[in-house]
Design a protein around this motif. Structure first.
Motif, short mmCIF file in Angstrom:
data_model
loop_
_atom_site.label_atom_id
_atom_site.label_comp_id
_atom_site.label_asym_id
_atom_site.label_seq_id
_atom_site.Cartn_x
_atom_site.Cartn_y
_atom_site.Cartn_z
N THR A 313 2.40 75.94 58.47
CA THR A 313 2.21 76.75 59.67
C THR A 313 3.43 76.71 60.57
OG1 THR A 313 -0.19 76.62 59.67
CG2 THR A 313 0.87 76.92 61.80
N LEU A 314 4.02 75.52 60.73
CA LEU A 314 5.25 75.43 61.51
C LEU A 314 6.33 76.34 60.93
CD1 LEU A 314 5.35 71.57 62.08
CD2 LEU A 314 4.79 73.32 63.79
N LYS A 315 6.43 76.34 59.60
CA LYS A 315 7.38 77.23 58.93
C LYS A 315 7.08 78.69 59.26
CE LYS A 315 6.62 78.62 54.82
NZ LYS A 315 6.37 78.71 53.35
N GLN A 316 5.79 79.04 59.24
CA GLN A 316 5.43 80.44 59.44
C GLN A 316 5.62 80.88 60.88
OE1 GLN A 316 1.53 80.78 57.61
NE2 GLN A 316 2.42 80.98 55.56
N THR A 317 5.50 79.95 61.84
CA THR A 317 5.82 80.33 63.22
C THR A 317 7.31 80.63 63.36
OG1 THR A 317 6.18 78.03 63.94
CG2 THR A 317 3.95 78.92 64.13
N GLY A 349 9.43 74.22 65.50
CA GLY A 349 8.32 75.15 65.68
C GLY A 349 7.98 75.33 67.16
N GLN A 350 8.05 74.25 67.93
CA GLN A 350 7.80 74.34 69.37
C GLN A 350 8.86 75.18 70.06
OE1 GLN A 350 7.70 70.04 70.03
NE2 GLN A 350 5.56 70.18 70.67
N ASP A 351 10.09 75.07 69.58
CA ASP A 351 11.20 75.80 70.19
C ASP A 351 11.10 77.31 70.02
OD1 ASP A 351 12.25 73.43 71.06
OD2 ASP A 351 13.75 73.26 69.46
N THR A 352 10.21 77.78 69.14
CA THR A 352 10.02 79.23 68.98
C THR A 352 9.23 79.82 70.14
OG1 THR A 352 7.93 79.02 67.75
CG2 THR A 352 9.99 78.98 66.47
#
Length: 728
Positions: A313-317, A349-352
Motif C-alpha cells: 500500500t505504501l508503494k501504491q500511494t 509514503g507519508q511524504d506523499t
C-alpha cells in the motif's frame, strides 16, 4: 556390538575434585571388563585427544566412552571415524547440579558409567546408506521471483537446476506489477521489476534448464534420487534430481470481502487490480482510499497478517502520486507493519501527503456515484468520515498456492478446524504429486503453509529434501522472498551433499545411522508407515514396510511405534535403551534412596538440563537421565523395564506440541503422549499409581523451571511410597 572398547575419564572442570575418579574407572574396568581405561586432566586438549586417538589406533577400538562434559560441547573434537563414541555427561548433569564429594552424586556418576557401558556394548558404529545414481540437481517448482532466485542461486553455487513454471513465461507476480517494493538501500523508492533482465540471466546460465507451460506429472523416490516426470505441452520428460524447492507463491484472498463493498461497488478493487491500472497508466481517480487488512487479521475471515500488504500500500500511494500528481490518498489501517529498513519506505509514503487513519472500518456506502467511508479514528478520537471517494483499494491478504483454496479461508472463518484441514489436504490444487504412501502433497500447518519446524528449521517441510520458499512458505514481501529463496537453495544443496555421504539432514545433521527392519517378524500392522512424520516408509503390495533411507531423519519414531520391535539402528535400539535402564543400581527399599528415570528428548530437554547445569541449579539426585532421539521413539517396553527394575517413577521430557509446536520431529512428542495414556491404564490395573509415569513438555528456555519440576515429582513419589516391585 562394539568388541574392542575403551574408557577415557576427564578429571578436569572440577570432576576430579567432586568425584572419586578411581571408583568411576573401576566401574568400567572391573564391572564391564573394558580392557583399556585411562584418565586425563584435560581430555579436550590436543594432548588429551591425542591420548584417545593413539589408544584407539593401537588397540583397534570400535567403541569408546568419553566421560567428562556434555556431548553438546566439543562435538567436533571427539570425532573418530569408524568408532562408536558415547559421551558421559559428568559435568553439566552431575557435578554442576549435585553436591560435590557426596554419596548420592558418586552413585549417580557410577550409574552414568554403567549406562554408557551398556550402550557401547549393544551398539556399533553406523555405516552410511549411499544410494545408486545419486543426483545433485535442484528441482525448483514455480518460476516467480522466489523460484527464479532459487534456481539462479543454486546454479551460481555450481549445482544444476531444473526450473518448472506452469505458465507460458517466467515471472509469476512480477508479470502483473507496475513496480516492486524496494529491495535494497535506501528503501525509499519503488523499483522496476526488471523481469526481462532476470529472465535473461537465467537463460544465459548453462546450469539451469527451464520448462515453461509445464506441470509436474509425478515425483517418486527421495533425496538424491527423486525421479520427477514433467509434462510440458503433453510431452513427458523425466528428470532425476537430488532436492526440490517449492516456490509456487500465493494467491490473493478475495473471499468474504463483501463487508467492504467488494463485488458490490464497481469502484472497490483489490491491490492486484490497482497494479493492473498502474501498469496500463490508467489511474483517473482523484481521491483514493486504501484499506489495510482487508479480510486479514480477522478471526472470521483470514486470521493471520499477510506481511506484505502494508508496504504494498505504501508503494501504491507513491505510485498514485507519480501517475496522478493531483490525487489524494487516504490509508485506513489497524497497524502499519513496515519493519526494519522499510521504516524508510513508510516515511516516503507519508511524504506523499497521504492521510493515515488508524481504526476499524465502520461502513462503506455509495453516495451519488462515489463512495463514503466511516471509520474509527483511534489517534484523534471519535470517528472519521471521508466522502467523495473515487476509488477504494483493498489490501487483501495472501493464501499459499501449494494447496490453498478459498475453501480453506471459508472453513477458517467458520471456525471449523476439520473442514479447514480437509480443504487444505483434499480440495486444493495438486502440484508435486508425490508418490508417497502418506499422500501426494506436503503436509501443511494451519492455513495451508507447509512447514517442518517454524522456529529452528525455516524452509523445511515434512518431506525430507523438499524445501519451501517465498510466500508459499509464509506470508512475506518481495525482499524477504529473495532471501528466503536463497536460503532454500542452500538447504537443498546441503541436502544433496549430505545424502551423497549417507548422512541425515537436520535436526540430526550428519547422522550416518538409519533404521533397519527385521521383516521376517513383521505383522504388517502399518504403524510405522502411519506414524513416521516424514513419509519415509511406503508399503509393498502385501503391506510390508518399504523404507526409503534418504527420506529418513533418524528420529526413531518408527522404532517406538513397532509392537514387535523389529526396527532398530546400529547405534540406537529398543534393547539398547532397555539395557541402559536395567544397568542402573536401584537401592533396596530400606535404604530410602528412590530412583527416577528421565527419558529426555535430545533436542530441547537435554539442552535444558545442560542449561540448568551451566547455571548451577541444584535438583534432586535421585534422577537417572537417558537421552532419546525423540520421544516419538519411546517404546512402551522401556516403561515396563523401569517399573520391573524398581524405579519409583518415570518422567518423559519432550518438546511442546500442538498448533505452536516446537517438536523438532513434528509429531514425536504428541505420539509419545498418546502412547503414555495406554501405560497409565496398565499401571492402574496393576495397582500402581498411574501418576508414577508422567510427561512434561519443555523447551530449552524452561531450564530454570526444571529443578522445581524434578523436585516436585520426587515429592509426589515419596507420598506414593516405594515402587512395590522394588527388589523383585
Amino acid at each position: 556390538m562394539a568388541k574392542k572398547q575403551g574408557f577415557f575419564l576427564c578429571t578436569g572442570c572440577g570432576i576430579g575434585e567432586a568425584l572419586d575418579a578411581a571408583a568411576l574407572t573401576k566401574v568400567a574396568a572391573k564391572e564391564y571388563k573394558v580392557p583399556t581405561c585411562k584418565e586425563h586432566s584435560y581430555l579436550c586438549s590436543a594432548e588429551g585427544v591425542e591420548l584417545i586417538k593413539a589408544a584407539v589406533e593401537e588397540k583397534d577400538m570400535d567403541g569408546i566412552i568419553i566421560a567428562g562434559c556434555s556431548n553438546r560441547v566439543n562435538a567436533d573434537v571427539f570425532k573418530f571415524p569408524g568408532v562408536l563414541v558415547d559421551r558421559v555427561n559428568l559435568r553439566e548433569q552431575c557435578i554442576w547440579v549435585h553436591e560435590a564429594d557426596d554419596e548420592d552424586t558418586q552413585m549417580l556418576a557410577e550409574d552414568q558409567i554403567r549406562m554408557s557401558c551398556e550402550k557401547i556394548k549393544a551398539g556399533v558404529a553406523p555405516e552410511p546408506f549411499v544410494g545408486e545414481n545419486l543426483s545433485k540437481t535442484v528441482l525448483v517448482v514455480g518460476g516467480g521471483l522466489a523460484g527464479m532466485t532459487a534456481a539462479l542461486e543454486a546454479a551460481k553455487a555450481g549445482y544444476p537446476a531444473v526450473l518448472v513454471e506452469k505458465e507460458a513465461a517466467l515471472g509469476g507476480w512480477l508479470n502483473s506489477v507496475y513496480k516492486t517494493t524496494p529491495m535494497a538501500s535506501p528503501f525509499t523508492t519503488p523499483e522496476d521489476p526488471n523481469l526481462a533482465g532476470r529472465i535473461a540471466e537465467i537463460e544465459a546460465n548453462a546450469n539451469i534448464k527451464v520448462y515453461t507451460g509445464a506441470v509436474i506429472e509425478k515425483i517418486a523416490g527421495g533425496p538424491g534420487m527423486f525421479d520427477a516426470e514433467i509434462n510440458q505441452g503433453g510431452s513427458v520428460v523425466a528428470e532425476r534430481v537430488g532436492a526440490i524447492v517449492l516456490a509456487t507463491g500465493s494467491k490473493p484472498n478475495i473471499a468474504k470481502l463483501d463487508y467492504l463493498g467488494y463485488g458490490k461497488y464497481a469502484n472497490v478493487i483489490t491491490h492486484v487490480d490497482f497494479e493492473a491500472m498502474a501498469k496500463a497508466g490508467n489511474i483517473g481517480a482523484k481521491k483514493v482510499a486504501f484499506i489495510q487488512c482487508a479480510g486479514s487479521r480477522d478471526a472470521e475471515r483470514l486470521a493471520y497478517c499477510s506481511a506484505a500488504c502494508c508496504i504494498e500500500t505504501l508503494k501504491q500511494t507513491i505510485i498514485l502520486k507519480e501517475l496522478a500528481p493531483e490525487a489524494q490518498a487516504y490509508v485506513f489501517y489497524k497497524d502499519i507493519r513496515s519493519s526494519g529498513q522499510y521504516e524508510h519506505f513508510y516515511k516516503a509514503g507519508q511524504d506523499t501527503g497521504a492521510v493515515f487513519i488508524k481504526g476499524d472500518i465502520k461502513e462503506i456506502k455509495e453516495v451519488g456515484g462515489k463512495l463514503a467511508i466511516e471509520s474509527e479514528d483511534i489517534l484523534l478520537g471519535g470517528n472519521a468520515l471521508v466522502e467523495d471517494i473515487d476509488l477504494v483499494v483493498l489490501a487483501n491478504g495472501m493464501i499459499p498456492s501449494n494447496k490453498a483454496t478459498e475453501a480453506i479461508v471459508a472453513a477458517a472463518g467458520e471456525g471449523d478446524a476439520a473442514a479447514e484441514a480437509a480443504a487444505t489436504q483434499e480440495a486444493a490444487e495438486s502440484i508435486l504429486k508425490l508418490q508417497y504412501r502418506q499422500g501426494p502433497e506436503l503436509p501443511n500447518l494451519k492455513y495451508g503453509f507447509p512447514d517442518s519446524h517454524f522456529i529452528c528449521f525455516p524452509y523445511e517441510t515434512r518431506r525430507t529434501g523438499i524445501y519451501a520458499a517465498g510466500s508459499v512458505r509464509a506470508p512475506m514481501d518481495m525482499a524477504k522472498a529473495v532471501g528466503d529463496a536463497t536460503g532454500a537453495a542452500l538447504k537443498a544443496i546441503q541436502c544433496v551433499e549430505a545424502t551423497a555421504g549417507g548422512a541425515a539432514v537436520h535436526p540430526r545433521s550428519g547422522d550416518l545411522s538409519y533404521p533397519e527392519f527385521a521383516l521376517q517378524r513383521c505383522t504388517q500392522c502399518k504403524r510405522c508407515t502411519e506414524e513416521c512424520p516424514f513419509g519415509a516408509i511406503n508399503e509393498d503390495a502385501k503391506g510390508n514396510p518399504l523404507p526409503n533411507p534418504t527420506r529418513c531423519r533418524r528420529c526413531g519414531t518408527c522404532m517406538g511405534a513397532c509392537p514387535e520391535r523389529i526396527i532398530s539402528f546400529k547405534n540406537y535400539s529398543v534393547a539398547m535403551v532397555g539395557n541402559m535402564v536395567k544397568a542402573v543400581e536401584v537401592p533396596e527399599e530400606d535404604e530410602e534412596k528412590p530412583r527416577i528415570l528421565i527419558l529426555a528428548c535430545e533436542n530441547d530437554a537435554m539442552p535444558a538440563l545442560d542449561m540448568a547445569g551451566i547455571n548451577r541449579l541444584k535438583y534432586n539426585s535421585w534422577v537417572r537421565i537417558v537421552p532419546v532421539r525423540c520421544l516419538g521413539s519411546l517404546n512402551l517396553v522401556w516403561i515396563a523395564d523401569s517399573m520391573s527394575k524398581g524405579f519409583d517413577g518415570v518422567l518423559l521430557l519432550g518438546c511442546k506440541h500442538g498448533d505452536d509446536y516446537q517438536c523438532h520431529f513434528m509429531k514425536g512428542s504428541e505420539i509419545a503422549e498418546i502412547r503414555l495414556s495406554k501405560v497409565s491404564e496398565t499401571l492402574d490395573r496393576l495397582g500402581l499409581e498411574s501418576e508414577r509415569v508422567r510427561m512434561m513438555q519443555i523447551n530449552i528456555m524452561d531450564y530454570a523451571e526444571l529443578p522445581g519440576i524434578l523436585d516436585k515429582f520426587a515429592e509426589d513419589l515419596e507420598e506414593f511410597g516405594p515402587n512395590p516391585m522394588k527388589g523383585f
